[in-house]
Design an enzyme around this catalytic site. Sequence first.
Site, PDB file in Angstrom:
ATOM      1  N   LYS A   1     -14.497 -21.621 -36.872  1.00 11.46           N
ATOM      2  CA  LYS A   1     -13.453 -21.886 -37.863  1.00 11.46           C
ATOM      3  C   LYS A   1     -12.269 -22.500 -37.117  1.00 11.46           C
ATOM      4  O   LYS A   1     -11.476 -21.815 -36.497  1.00 11.46           O
ATOM      5  CB  LYS A   1     -13.028 -20.583 -38.552  1.00 11.46           C
TER       6      LYS A   1
ATOM      7  N   GLU B  91       7.600 -15.801 -28.452  1.00 15.17           N
ATOM      8  CA  GLU B  91       6.840 -17.028 -28.215  1.00 15.17           C
ATOM      9  C   GLU B  91       7.272 -18.080 -29.236  1.00 15.17           C
ATOM     10  O   GLU B  91       6.982 -17.964 -30.425  1.00 15.17           O
ATOM     11  CB  GLU B  91       5.333 -16.762 -28.324  1.00 15.17           C
TER      12      GLU B  91
ATOM     13  N   CYS C 286      -0.267 -21.867 -24.905  1.00 16.27           N
ATOM     14  CA  CYS C 286      -0.101 -20.416 -24.922  1.00 16.27           C
ATOM     15  C   CYS C 286       0.431 -19.897 -23.594  1.00 16.27           C
ATOM     16  O   CYS C 286       1.127 -18.881 -23.552  1.00 16.27           O
ATOM     17  CB  CYS C 286      -1.403 -19.719 -25.305  1.00 16.27           C
TER      18      CYS C 286
ATOM     19  N   GLU D  66      -7.449 -13.918 -27.265  1.00 15.82           N
ATOM     20  CA  GLU D  66      -6.502 -14.511 -26.311  1.00 15.82           C
ATOM     21  C   GLU D  66      -5.300 -14.889 -27.153  1.00 15.82           C
ATOM     22  O   GLU D  66      -5.374 -15.809 -27.964  1.00 15.82           O
ATOM     23  CB  GLU D  66      -7.118 -15.715 -25.598  1.00 15.82           C
TER      24      GLU D  66
END
Length: 498
Positions: free
Chosen positions: A191, A400, A302, A267
């Site tokens: 996906k 983040e 990331c 992750e």
Amino acid sequence: MLDYSLRDWKARAAALTLRGKAFIDGQFVDALSGETFDDINPANGAVLTAVAACDTQDVDRAVAAGRRAFEAGHWSRMAPGDRKAVLLKLADLIRSNLEEMALLDSLDMGKTITDAVTVDAPGSAHFFQWYAEAIDKIYDEVAPTGPGNLALVRRVPLGVVGAVTPWNFPLDMATWKAAAALAAGNSVVLKPAEQSPLSALRLAELAAEAGVPDGVFNVVPGYGHTAGKALGLHMDVDCLAFTGSTAIGKMFMQYSGQSNLKQVWPETGGKSPNIVFADCDNLDAAADMAAFGIFFNQGAVCSANSRLYVERSIKDEFVAKLLQRAEAMQPGDPLDPASRMGAIVDEKQTQGILGFIENGKNSANLVTGGNRVLVGGKGCFVQPTIFDDVTQDNALARDEIFGPVLSVIAFDSEDDAVRMANDSIYGLAASVWTDNLSRACRVADRLHVGTVSVNTVDALSAQTPFGGMKQSGFGRDLSLHSLDKYTALKTTWIKYQA
């Protein structure tokens, strides 16, 4: 390709055939509901194509196809050397279609065509090749037993692997999951992020052309709260690999407990520190890489080095060097080879980044950037932005942002730097700049992260595992270690007449 002009790339983009249907059981199909969503080019707001909006019914179809293929054994029981040959052909097909694959990612999520054609698309081919070459060189075990006993310990494929991937590296993240899972003999239901599904759909078509049997590699585009959730809750998915936000990673862990206790390998991002000590002789190299570490891919990485800790005695000098580099990295048309930065993936992400910047102006010193810009009067573009005098408790240093925003914090001692670097809910990566080998080893040992890059940033390769600690998750992509996620240990104990 490297000598193409903006006009050349635009002409090639206009000639593309875009796949918008789901790929299930070896063919492109509409969502059973008939629903679609628009795939938008963030550089200009144009609709690229309509994409199938898959939901639970479509995920059920894809998982069922994957299970049939797995049980049939055409792939799961194929000799590793034969799987290797198919995946090597897939790697070659990616290289043969490199220009197209690069364009799909650039158009879909705004990355520069230069990065897409030199990093992302070649990287995908490389990782498929690496896992193909590895899979027939992994040995099983014979346990030490007494006479009359033979205990075989083998790694066997799990079955159907679900993969949910982010928008920042659409082709590469799909590859990081699929290459290892397929090499191990699993079926895969992927996906991709709804913002960037196009390269994954083309990858599935190339996999079929390479000889991956029908049902082994399926792609279900759709939204996270529909198709993604359906994969997470599915009772016949054996494992789910996820890259994305920590909040969504936690949801997939919950979905596992609510369904069949499937393995979940998250992750989930980071807030990576970059520590520059005064005993680093080459501050120009450190400044080059500090700028790269936060502004590459518009900061949508990331493991982006978004927290910069600089020893106080060199901070002003180092920030001045950074400003020169940031001002040379202004965003431009992603298809222009001269552009150093591209577009932010969509309006929602753009507004989120701008919100952090506006709040940061009230609590830190904005030294460059901070504005939204338009290219050709259109698009989602944000300048490279640097805040100085950021405090450790500031949202700029804790959250983040996933955009081109750097926070600079001074430190006075090694202990001070390590303490602040570790003061985060994340633990994905870190960088250390020093010419003192003992300090490099000592600090690396003390940092609670998955990867420490010394005198560089964000170092990775197919040979080394990528993943984090704390709320950066515990999944590992790349290297032989990633095969652990997609296989189970199976013991066969044989009694014989000694």
